[in-house]
Design a protein around this motif. Structure first.
Motif, PDB file in Angstrom:
ATOM      1  N   TRP A  34       0.845  -1.178   0.000  1.00  0.00           N
ATOM      2  CA  TRP A  34       0.000   0.000   0.000  1.00  0.00           C
ATOM      3  C   TRP A  34       0.887   1.236   0.000  1.00  0.00           C
ATOM      4  CZ3 TRP A  34      -5.068   0.175  -0.958  1.00  0.00           C
ATOM      5  CH2 TRP A  34      -5.822  -0.982  -0.754  1.00  0.00           C
ATOM      6  N   TYR A  35       0.526   2.165  -0.869  1.00  0.00           N
ATOM      7  CA  TYR A  35       1.150   3.479  -0.954  1.00  0.00           C
ATOM      8  C   TYR A  35       0.036   4.513  -0.867  1.00  0.00           C
ATOM      9  CZ  TYR A  35       5.502   1.397  -2.759  1.00  0.00           C
ATOM     10  OH  TYR A  35       6.669   0.686  -2.913  1.00  0.00           O
ATOM     11  N   ARG A  36       0.411   5.732  -0.541  1.00  0.00           N
ATOM     12  CA  ARG A  36      -0.592   6.785  -0.580  1.00  0.00           C
ATOM     13  C   ARG A  36       0.030   8.059  -1.154  1.00  0.00           C
ATOM     14  NH1 ARG A  36      -1.521   9.066   5.635  1.00  0.00           N
ATOM     15  NH2 ARG A  36       0.339  10.386   5.653  1.00  0.00           N
ATOM     16  N   GLN A  37      -0.837   8.909  -1.676  1.00  0.00           N
ATOM     17  CA  GLN A  37      -0.400  10.203  -2.203  1.00  0.00           C
ATOM     18  C   GLN A  37      -1.368  11.262  -1.708  1.00  0.00           C
ATOM     19  OE1 GLN A  37      -0.481  10.799  -6.501  1.00  0.00           O
ATOM     20  NE2 GLN A  37       1.242  12.217  -6.378  1.00  0.00           N
ATOM     21  N   ILE A  38      -0.907  12.071  -0.794  1.00  0.00           N
ATOM     22  CA  ILE A  38      -1.678  13.234  -0.372  1.00  0.00           C
ATOM     23  C   ILE A  38      -1.620  14.247  -1.507  1.00  0.00           C
ATOM     24  CG2 ILE A  38      -1.762  15.138   1.292  1.00  0.00           C
ATOM     25  CD1 ILE A  38      -0.602  13.151   3.351  1.00  0.00           C
ATOM     26  N   LEU A  39      -2.718  14.931  -1.715  1.00  0.00           N
ATOM     27  CA  LEU A  39      -2.830  15.863  -2.845  1.00  0.00           C
ATOM     28  C   LEU A  39      -1.640  16.826  -2.897  1.00  0.00           C
ATOM     29  CD1 LEU A  39      -4.730  16.675  -5.161  1.00  0.00           C
ATOM     30  CD2 LEU A  39      -5.728  18.375  -3.622  1.00  0.00           C
ATOM     31  N   GLN A  41       1.466  16.050  -3.094  1.00  0.00           N
ATOM     32  CA  GLN A  41       2.694  15.546  -2.484  1.00  0.00           C
ATOM     33  C   GLN A  41       3.167  14.277  -3.190  1.00  0.00           C
ATOM     34  OE1 GLN A  41       2.638  15.354   1.813  1.00  0.00           O
ATOM     35  NE2 GLN A  41       1.352  17.187   1.984  1.00  0.00           N
ATOM     36  N   LYS A  42       4.247  13.717  -2.682  1.00  0.00           N
ATOM     37  CA  LYS A  42       4.835  12.529  -3.293  1.00  0.00           C
ATOM     38  C   LYS A  42       4.003  11.284  -2.998  1.00  0.00           C
ATOM     39  CE  LYS A  42       9.728  13.766  -2.954  1.00  0.00           C
ATOM     40  NZ  LYS A  42      11.060  13.267  -2.559  1.00  0.00           N
ATOM     41  N   VAL A  43       4.200  10.270  -3.825  1.00  0.00           N
ATOM     42  CA  VAL A  43       3.693   8.942  -3.508  1.00  0.00           C
ATOM     43  C   VAL A  43       4.566   8.388  -2.383  1.00  0.00           C
ATOM     44  CG1 VAL A  43       3.311   6.619  -4.388  1.00  0.00           C
ATOM     45  CG2 VAL A  43       2.919   8.590  -5.881  1.00  0.00           C
ATOM     46  N   GLU A  44       3.914   7.956  -1.288  1.00  0.00           N
ATOM     47  CA  GLU A  44       4.655   7.509  -0.109  1.00  0.00           C
ATOM     48  C   GLU A  44       4.356   6.037   0.178  1.00  0.00           C
ATOM     49  OE1 GLU A  44       4.525  10.959   3.133  1.00  0.00           O
ATOM     50  OE2 GLU A  44       2.510  10.450   2.402  1.00  0.00           O
ATOM     51  N   PHE A  45       5.376   5.306   0.526  1.00  0.00           N
ATOM     52  CA  PHE A  45       5.235   3.908   0.902  1.00  0.00           C
ATOM     53  C   PHE A  45       4.574   3.806   2.285  1.00  0.00           C
ATOM     54  CE2 PHE A  45       6.297  -0.471   1.471  1.00  0.00           C
ATOM     55  CZ  PHE A  45       6.782  -0.611   2.759  1.00  0.00           C
ATOM     56  N   LEU A  46       3.634   2.879   2.397  1.00  0.00           N
ATOM     57  CA  LEU A  46       3.026   2.600   3.704  1.00  0.00           C
ATOM     58  C   LEU A  46       3.501   1.250   4.253  1.00  0.00           C
ATOM     59  CD1 LEU A  46      -0.697   3.684   3.182  1.00  0.00           C
ATOM     60  CD2 LEU A  46       1.108   4.933   4.355  1.00  0.00           C
ATOM     61  N   VAL A  47       3.296   0.195   3.463  1.00  0.00           N
ATOM     62  CA  VAL A  47       3.537  -1.141   3.999  1.00  0.00           C
ATOM     63  C   VAL A  47       3.738  -2.134   2.865  1.00  0.00           C
ATOM     64  CG1 VAL A  47       1.069  -1.720   4.071  1.00  0.00           C
ATOM     65  CG2 VAL A  47       2.633  -2.819   5.692  1.00  0.00           C
ATOM     66  N   SER A  48       4.556  -3.144   3.121  1.00  0.00           N
ATOM     67  CA  SER A  48       4.663  -4.275   2.206  1.00  0.00           C
ATOM     68  C   SER A  48       4.310  -5.553   2.967  1.00  0.00           C
ATOM     69  CB  SER A  48       6.059  -4.365   1.593  1.00  0.00           C
ATOM     70  OG  SER A  48       7.041  -4.498   2.600  1.00  0.00           O
ATOM     71  N   PHE A  49       3.817  -6.536   2.225  1.00  0.00           N
ATOM     72  CA  PHE A  49       3.224  -7.731   2.845  1.00  0.00           C
ATOM     73  C   PHE A  49       3.621  -8.930   2.013  1.00  0.00           C
ATOM     74  CE2 PHE A  49      -0.057  -9.220   5.725  1.00  0.00           C
ATOM     75  CZ  PHE A  49      -0.641 -10.315   5.104  1.00  0.00           C
ATOM     76  N   TYR A  50       4.127  -9.946   2.703  1.00  0.00           N
ATOM     77  CA  TYR A  50       4.546 -11.160   2.011  1.00  0.00           C
ATOM     78  C   TYR A  50       4.358 -12.342   2.929  1.00  0.00           C
ATOM     79  CZ  TYR A  50       7.719 -14.733   0.210  1.00  0.00           C
ATOM     80  OH  TYR A  50       8.253 -15.915  -0.236  1.00  0.00           O
ATOM     81  N   ASN A  51       3.887 -13.424   2.371  1.00  0.00           N
ATOM     82  CA  ASN A  51       3.735 -14.663   3.139  1.00  0.00           C
ATOM     83  C   ASN A  51       2.901 -14.437   4.398  1.00  0.00           C
ATOM     84  OD1 ASN A  51       4.236 -17.403   3.399  1.00  0.00           O
ATOM     85  ND2 ASN A  51       6.069 -17.102   4.639  1.00  0.00           N
ATOM     86  N   ALA A  88      -6.350  11.159   1.255  1.00  0.00           N
ATOM     87  CA  ALA A  88      -5.303  10.946   0.262  1.00  0.00           C
ATOM     88  C   ALA A  88      -5.819   9.956  -0.775  1.00  0.00           C
ATOM     89  CB  ALA A  88      -4.036  10.367   0.915  1.00  0.00           C
ATOM     90  N   MET A  89      -5.029   9.760  -1.820  1.00  0.00           N
ATOM     91  CA  MET A  89      -5.261   8.674  -2.760  1.00  0.00           C
ATOM     92  C   MET A  89      -4.432   7.494  -2.268  1.00  0.00           C
ATOM     93  SD  MET A  89      -6.838   7.865  -5.586  1.00  0.00           S
ATOM     94  CE  MET A  89      -6.980   9.057  -6.903  1.00  0.00           C
ATOM     95  N   TYR A  90      -5.074   6.366  -2.088  1.00  0.00           N
ATOM     96  CA  TYR A  90      -4.384   5.167  -1.612  1.00  0.00           C
ATOM     97  C   TYR A  90      -4.235   4.184  -2.770  1.00  0.00           C
ATOM     98  CZ  TYR A  90      -4.782   6.826   3.143  1.00  0.00           C
ATOM     99  OH  TYR A  90      -4.659   7.573   4.298  1.00  0.00           O
ATOM    100  N   PHE A  91      -2.995   3.780  -3.009  1.00  0.00           N
ATOM    101  CA  PHE A  91      -2.706   2.857  -4.099  1.00  0.00           C
ATOM    102  C   PHE A  91      -2.277   1.504  -3.544  1.00  0.00           C
ATOM    103  CE2 PHE A  91      -3.091   5.753  -7.518  1.00  0.00           C
ATOM    104  CZ  PHE A  91      -2.551   6.976  -7.124  1.00  0.00           C
ATOM    105  N   CYS A  92      -2.882   0.471  -4.074  1.00  0.00           N
ATOM    106  CA  CYS A  92      -2.437  -0.883  -3.802  1.00  0.00           C
ATOM    107  C   CYS A  92      -1.509  -1.287  -4.944  1.00  0.00           C
ATOM    108  CB  CYS A  92      -3.655  -1.801  -3.756  1.00  0.00           C
ATOM    109  SG  CYS A  92      -3.296  -3.555  -3.624  1.00  0.00           S
ATOM    110  N   ALA A  93      -0.521  -2.098  -4.664  1.00  0.00           N
ATOM    111  CA  ALA A  93       0.383  -2.583  -5.700  1.00  0.00           C
ATOM    112  C   ALA A  93       0.764  -4.019  -5.391  1.00  0.00           C
ATOM    113  CB  ALA A  93       1.637  -1.708  -5.784  1.00  0.00           C
ATOM    114  N   SER A  94       1.213  -4.717  -6.430  1.00  0.00           N
ATOM    115  CA  SER A  94       1.688  -6.081  -6.210  1.00  0.00           C
ATOM    116  C   SER A  94       2.853  -6.358  -7.147  1.00  0.00           C
ATOM    117  CB  SER A  94       0.565  -7.104  -6.424  1.00  0.00           C
ATOM    118  OG  SER A  94       0.150  -7.171  -7.778  1.00  0.00           O
ATOM    119  N   SER A  95       3.670  -7.327  -6.768  1.00  0.00           N
ATOM    120  CA  SER A  95       4.795  -7.722  -7.611  1.00  0.00           C
ATOM    121  C   SER A  95       5.030  -9.217  -7.435  1.00  0.00           C
ATOM    122  CB  SER A  95       6.054  -6.927  -7.265  1.00  0.00           C
ATOM    123  OG  SER A  95       6.460  -7.157  -5.930  1.00  0.00           O
ATOM    124  N   VAL A  96       5.672  -9.788  -8.457  1.00  0.00           N
ATOM    125  CA  VAL A  96       5.968 -11.214  -8.393  1.00  0.00           C
ATOM    126  C   VAL A  96       7.010 -11.469  -7.310  1.00  0.00           C
ATOM    127  CG1 VAL A  96       6.854 -13.202  -9.642  1.00  0.00           C
ATOM    128  CG2 VAL A  96       5.459 -11.516 -10.827  1.00  0.00           C
TER     129      VAL A  96
END
Lengths: 117, 112
Positions: A34-39, A41-51, A88-96
């Motif tokens: 999860w990342y977020r972007q306050i209007l 401002q920069k896109v900011e990292f919130l958290v990463s999740f694995y396993n 803010a705008m909250y972005f979800c992301a995923s990667s292999v």
């Protein structure tokens, strides 16, 4: 082409209320973010999740925030008691793989605009 | 937190010409760099990346250059097309980390 989907696209909530933002990552991906972007401002990292556990989190991700993968497809971000500054705008992301190195780029959803009033 | 900085908030370029976007970083532990493009009301879309062991990576109209000694990278788009009009973000990661640190973005306008 597979994509990360987020719901809702826009959420308005009253200060102090709990919100849950939902995401369906790309199916064969193992890392979720999860990342977020306050209007303005920069896109900011919130958290990463694995396993099924948090692998890294930022100082923004305090006790008011939590993440969960309740089933095999959804990934959620919960804010327990929203504050005005959570708007803010909250972005979800995923990667292999873990982001870093060839073919490990993160793919982002279209975002959920959270407005706290 | 200014670990990744894009000093030009906006760039205007004529269609067919080259767009050059710049990005500077301060964290010497960064070893992987990415460029994302973002249209309004959409999430960032991955464009191109480069590992710190390289100084150039090319993909079609997009080329990223990395100058490690200067802690500087740039994205070249040639030729620029009106559909390239968007906000471009530079991002970086460390070998041990699992998060992207983003720059503030550069808004590109390609004029027909």
């Amino acid at each position: 082409e597979p994509e990360v989907t987020q719901t809702p696209s826009h959420q308005v909530t009253q200060m102090g209320q709990e919100v849950i933002l939902r995401c369906v990552p790309i199916s064969n991906h193992l890392y979720f973010y999860w990342y977020r972007q306050i209007l303005g401002q920069k896109v900011e990292f919130l958290v990463s999740f694995y396993n099924n556990e948090i692998s890294e989190k930022s100082e923004i991700f305090d006790d008011q925030f939590s993440v969960e993968r309740p089933d095999g497809s959804n990934f959620t971000l919960k804010i327990r008691s929203t504050k005005l500054e959570d708007s803010a705008m909250y972005f979800c992301a995923s990667s292999v793989y873990r982001t870093g190195g060839t073919n490990t780029e993160a793919f982002f959803g279209q975002g959920t605009r959270l407005t706290v009033v | 937190d200014q670990q990744v900085k894009q000093n030009s908030p906006s760039l205007s370029v004529q269609e067919g010409r080259i767009s050059i976007l710049n990005c500077d970083y301060t964290n010497s532990m960064f070893d992987y760099f990415l460029w994302y493009k973002k249209y309004p009301a959409e999430g960032p879309t991955f464009l191109i990346s480069i590992s710190s062991i390289k100084d150039k990576n090319e993909d079609g109209r997009f080329t990223v250059f990395l100058n490690k000694s200067a802690k500087h990278l740039s994205l070249h788009i040639v030729p620029s097309q009106p559909g390239d009009s968007a906000v471009y973000f530079c991002a970086a990661n460390t070998a041990a980390g699992n998060k992207l640190t983003f720059g503030g973005g550069t808004r590109v306008l390609v004029k027909p």
